[in-house]
Write a protein that holds these residues in place. Structure first.
Motif, short mmCIF file in Angstrom:
data_model
loop_
_atom_site.label_atom_id
_atom_site.label_comp_id
_atom_site.label_asym_id
_atom_site.label_seq_id
_atom_site.Cartn_x
_atom_site.Cartn_y
_atom_site.Cartn_z
N CYS A 96 0.83 -1.20 0.00
CA CYS A 96 0.00 0.00 0.00
C CYS A 96 0.87 1.25 0.00
O CYS A 96 1.87 1.32 0.73
CB CYS A 96 -0.89 0.04 1.25
SG CYS A 96 -2.04 -1.33 1.41
N LEU A 128 -0.60 8.62 -1.36
CA LEU A 128 -0.41 9.38 -2.60
C LEU A 128 0.39 10.65 -2.37
O LEU A 128 1.51 10.80 -2.85
CB LEU A 128 -1.76 9.71 -3.22
CG LEU A 128 -1.72 10.55 -4.52
CD1 LEU A 128 -0.96 9.81 -5.62
CD2 LEU A 128 -3.12 10.93 -4.97
N VAL A 169 -3.05 2.13 -3.93
CA VAL A 169 -2.92 3.46 -3.34
C VAL A 169 -4.02 3.58 -2.29
O VAL A 169 -5.18 3.28 -2.56
CB VAL A 169 -3.09 4.57 -4.39
CG1 VAL A 169 -3.14 5.94 -3.73
CG2 VAL A 169 -1.96 4.52 -5.41
N THR A 227 -5.43 6.47 0.11
CA THR A 227 -5.30 7.90 0.34
C THR A 227 -6.53 8.49 0.99
O THR A 227 -7.67 8.16 0.62
CB THR A 227 -5.01 8.64 -0.99
OG1 THR A 227 -4.98 10.05 -0.77
CG2 THR A 227 -6.06 8.33 -2.05
N GLN A 284 -8.55 13.56 -5.65
CA GLN A 284 -7.59 12.47 -5.65
C GLN A 284 -7.65 11.64 -6.93
O GLN A 284 -6.61 11.23 -7.46
CB GLN A 284 -7.79 11.58 -4.43
CG GLN A 284 -7.62 12.30 -3.08
CD GLN A 284 -6.27 12.98 -2.94
OE1 GLN A 284 -6.06 14.07 -3.46
NE2 GLN A 284 -5.36 12.33 -2.23
N SER A 285 -8.83 11.38 -7.43
CA SER A 285 -8.93 10.57 -8.65
C SER A 285 -8.33 11.30 -9.84
O SER A 285 -7.71 10.68 -10.71
CB SER A 285 -10.38 10.18 -8.93
OG SER A 285 -11.19 11.32 -9.15
N LEU A 333 -4.58 10.95 -9.59
CA LEU A 333 -4.18 9.58 -9.95
C LEU A 333 -4.21 9.37 -11.46
O LEU A 333 -3.33 8.72 -12.03
CB LEU A 333 -5.08 8.58 -9.25
CG LEU A 333 -4.88 8.48 -7.73
CD1 LEU A 333 -6.10 7.85 -7.06
CD2 LEU A 333 -3.63 7.67 -7.42
N ALA A 340 -2.95 5.78 -11.57
CA ALA A 340 -4.16 4.95 -11.57
C ALA A 340 -3.98 3.70 -12.43
O ALA A 340 -4.49 2.61 -12.09
CB ALA A 340 -5.35 5.75 -12.07
N TYR A 397 -5.37 -1.14 -7.48
CA TYR A 397 -6.57 -0.53 -6.91
C TYR A 397 -6.22 0.80 -6.26
O TYR A 397 -5.17 0.93 -5.63
CB TYR A 397 -7.21 -1.46 -5.87
CG TYR A 397 -8.45 -0.90 -5.22
CD1 TYR A 397 -9.59 -0.61 -5.97
CD2 TYR A 397 -8.49 -0.65 -3.85
CE1 TYR A 397 -10.73 -0.09 -5.37
CE2 TYR A 397 -9.63 -0.13 -3.24
CZ TYR A 397 -10.75 0.15 -4.01
OH TYR A 397 -11.88 0.66 -3.42
N CYS A 398 -7.12 1.78 -6.42
CA CYS A 398 -6.97 3.08 -5.76
C CYS A 398 -8.09 3.22 -4.74
O CYS A 398 -9.27 3.26 -5.11
CB CYS A 398 -7.05 4.21 -6.78
SG CYS A 398 -5.70 4.22 -7.98
N CYS A 399 -7.73 3.29 -3.48
CA CYS A 399 -8.69 3.34 -2.39
C CYS A 399 -8.71 4.77 -1.84
O CYS A 399 -7.77 5.20 -1.16
CB CYS A 399 -8.29 2.34 -1.30
SG CYS A 399 -9.55 2.09 -0.04
N ILE A 400 -9.78 5.52 -2.15
CA ILE A 400 -9.92 6.91 -1.72
C ILE A 400 -10.92 6.96 -0.58
O ILE A 400 -12.03 6.44 -0.68
CB ILE A 400 -10.39 7.79 -2.89
CG1 ILE A 400 -9.39 7.70 -4.06
CG2 ILE A 400 -10.57 9.23 -2.45
CD1 ILE A 400 -9.85 8.40 -5.33
#
Length: 209
Positions: free
Chosen positions: A6, A9, A102, A104, A111-112, A115, A121, A126-129
């Motif tokens: 993990c 960001l 990620v 964040t 944030q997206s 990324l 991205a 996976y991007c975990c916001i």
């Protein structure tokens, strides 16, 4: 199951403070304000932890000029960048069998867009916001969510980030090994397993762990 790496960001994978400086300088010049306005923004930004609505309301009170939070969310991500070596490091971990996420804290729009703009991205699993999943670091649940979506296990995993109270504490709460990046915050505890100036040094540790 694959292990999970993990990464935070802001000020971990990207230079968030440098991007804010670039945006603030551009905005102040566009508004035709004196350098004091730039100095004020940098002094009151608090590394992004001052809520934007509060920051910009105080700015308007000080200088009589409004900054729109919505415009900031659209404009600021375009001032972010990522070092090619960081993308290479993420790719090398995935090639070695790691699942990479990620994790964040922050809003989905801001944030997206960061990324996507930086290409991160597409470089991770996976991007975990936090706003999207309804839980924030240091709550261990956000790491469980990241692991589930990345198809990985938390066992033997790592959390790499710049903030002891969020990234390092969160990683410890989730049972992860931890690496702190930089010295952006005065908080010194909890203490990470490793502390490096650059995330590039973290890739080297994960590659042999």
């Amino acid at each position: 199951m694959p292990r999970l790496a993990c990464f935070d960001l802001d000020n971990t994978l990207i230079d968030r403070d440098g991007a804010f400086l670039a945006w603030a300088r551009w905005w102040v010049e566009r508004a035709g304000l004196a350098p004091a306005a730039l100095e004020w923004l940098l002094a009151h930004d608090k590394g992004g932890f001052m809520p934007r609505g509060e920051l910009f309301a105080a700015f308007e009170k000080e200088f009589g000029v409004a900054i729109s939070v919505d415009e900031y969310d659209r404009e600021h991500p375009s001032f972010t960048w990522v070092e090619p070596a960081v993308l290479d490091g993420l790719a090398s971990l995935r090639t070695a069998g790691w699942r990479v996420a990620v994790v964040t804290n922050g809003g989905v729009v801001q944030q997206s867009r960061k990324l996507t703009h930086t290409g991160i991205a597409d470089a991770v699993d996976y991007c975990c916001i936090s706003e999207a999943v309804g839980v924030r670091k240091p709550d261990a649940r956000i790491f469980s969510i990241a692991a589930e979506h990345a198809g990985a296990s938390l066992a033997g995993g790592w959390m790499v980030g710049d903030h002891p109270a969020y990234d390092i504490a969160g990683g410890i709460n989730a049972g992860l090994n931890t690496i702190r990046i930089g010295s952006h915050h005065a908080v010194d505890s909890p203490v990470a397993d490793h502390h490096f100036d650059s995330v590039l040094e973290a890739f080297a540790v994960l590659s042999v762990s």
